[in-house]
Design a protein around this motif. Structure first.
Motif, mmCIF file in Angstrom:
data_model
loop_
_atom_site.group_PDB
_atom_site.id
_atom_site.type_symbol
_atom_site.label_atom_id
_atom_site.label_comp_id
_atom_site.label_asym_id
_atom_site.label_seq_id
_atom_site.Cartn_x
_atom_site.Cartn_y
_atom_site.Cartn_z
ATOM 1 N N THR A 215 1.110 1.174 -10.997
ATOM 2 C CA THR A 215 0.124 1.985 -10.287
ATOM 3 C C THR A 215 0.397 1.913 -8.792
ATOM 4 O O THR A 215 1.291 1.192 -8.348
ATOM 5 N N SER B 108 -11.041 0.740 -9.071
ATOM 6 C CA SER B 108 -11.349 -0.491 -8.350
ATOM 7 C C SER B 108 -11.302 -0.237 -6.846
ATOM 8 O O SER B 108 -10.378 0.396 -6.353
ATOM 9 N N VAL C 196 -1.566 1.307 -5.082
ATOM 10 C CA VAL C 196 -2.762 0.919 -4.344
ATOM 11 C C VAL C 196 -2.786 1.731 -3.047
ATOM 12 O O VAL C 196 -1.765 1.843 -2.371
ATOM 13 N N THR C 197 -3.957 2.305 -2.728
ATOM 14 C CA THR C 197 -4.097 3.061 -1.488
ATOM 15 C C THR C 197 -5.106 2.357 -0.578
ATOM 16 O O THR C 197 -5.908 1.548 -1.051
ATOM 17 N N VAL D 181 0.845 -1.196 0.000
ATOM 18 C CA VAL D 181 0.000 0.000 0.000
ATOM 19 C C VAL D 181 0.883 1.250 0.000
ATOM 20 O O VAL D 181 1.845 1.351 0.761
ATOM 21 N N LEU E 252 -9.404 -1.019 -0.053
ATOM 22 C CA LEU E 252 -8.246 -0.905 -0.943
ATOM 23 C C LEU E 252 -8.735 -0.267 -2.230
ATOM 24 O O LEU E 252 -9.753 -0.689 -2.787
ATOM 25 N N LYS E 253 -7.998 0.748 -2.723
ATOM 26 C CA LYS E 253 -8.405 1.435 -3.947
ATOM 27 C C LYS E 253 -7.229 1.490 -4.911
ATOM 28 O O LYS E 253 -6.090 1.683 -4.496
ATOM 29 N N VAL E 254 -7.555 1.316 -6.201
ATOM 30 C CA VAL E 254 -6.526 1.415 -7.234
ATOM 31 C C VAL E 254 -7.183 1.861 -8.537
ATOM 32 O O VAL E 254 -8.354 1.567 -8.791
ATOM 33 N N ASN F 120 -15.799 -6.396 -4.299
ATOM 34 C CA ASN F 120 -14.932 -5.688 -5.237
ATOM 35 C C ASN F 120 -15.832 -4.982 -6.241
ATOM 36 O O ASN F 120 -16.670 -5.613 -6.878
ATOM 37 N N LEU G 157 0.984 -4.182 -11.674
ATOM 38 C CA LEU G 157 -0.138 -5.095 -11.507
ATOM 39 C C LEU G 157 -0.610 -5.595 -12.865
ATOM 40 O O LEU G 157 -0.661 -4.835 -13.825
#
Length: 126
Positions: free
Chosen positions: A81, A99, A83-84, A65, A90-92, A110, A71
């Motif tokens: 990218t 997502s 991911v946060t 993160v 989890l967001k990406v 998801n 990915l």
């Protein structure tokens, strides 16, 4: 929030329109729409390893993160990218696809959005 576990797809909404929008061929869409994929998530602090098995296709992504990672997408493309994590989500962002993944009880939800198409997958811990 612990994401650790193995999850089997229970339901999904807007599978076909979403897969068409990302450019997946019709034959793969037809094969994939009834397959119950299994996701396994191993979380160690902010580091994740996500393995998704759909039929004979296995997709493995590892990331931490907040750090850039490469990915692999559903179409096989590899994208760099970050991911946060916001709370238990989890967001990406991958090539215009937003997502978000969250754990809710014994389910993992998801949601992927591309333009006006929202593809939602709900999987149950097994």
């Amino acid at each position: 929030m612990a994401f650790n576990g193995k999850y089997e797809l229970e339901t999904h909404e807007n599978f076909e329109p979403f897969m068409k929008a990302i450019g997946l061929p019709d034959d793969l869409i037809q094969k994939g729409k009834d397959i119950k994929s299994v996701s396994e998530i191993v979380q160690d602090g902010n580091s994740f390893k996500v393995t998704v098995t759909t039929g004979n296709k296995v997709l493995v992504n590892e990331f931490t993160v907040g750090q850039e990672a490469e990915l692999e997408t559903i179409t096989g493309e590899k994208i760099k990218t970050v991911v946060t994590m916001e709370g238990n989500k989890l967001k990406v962002s991958l090539k215009g696809i937003e997502s978000m993944t969250e754990v809710s009880g014994d389910k993992i939800i998801n949601t992927m959005t591309l333009g006006g198409i929202v593809y939602k997958r709900i999987s149950k811990r097994v």
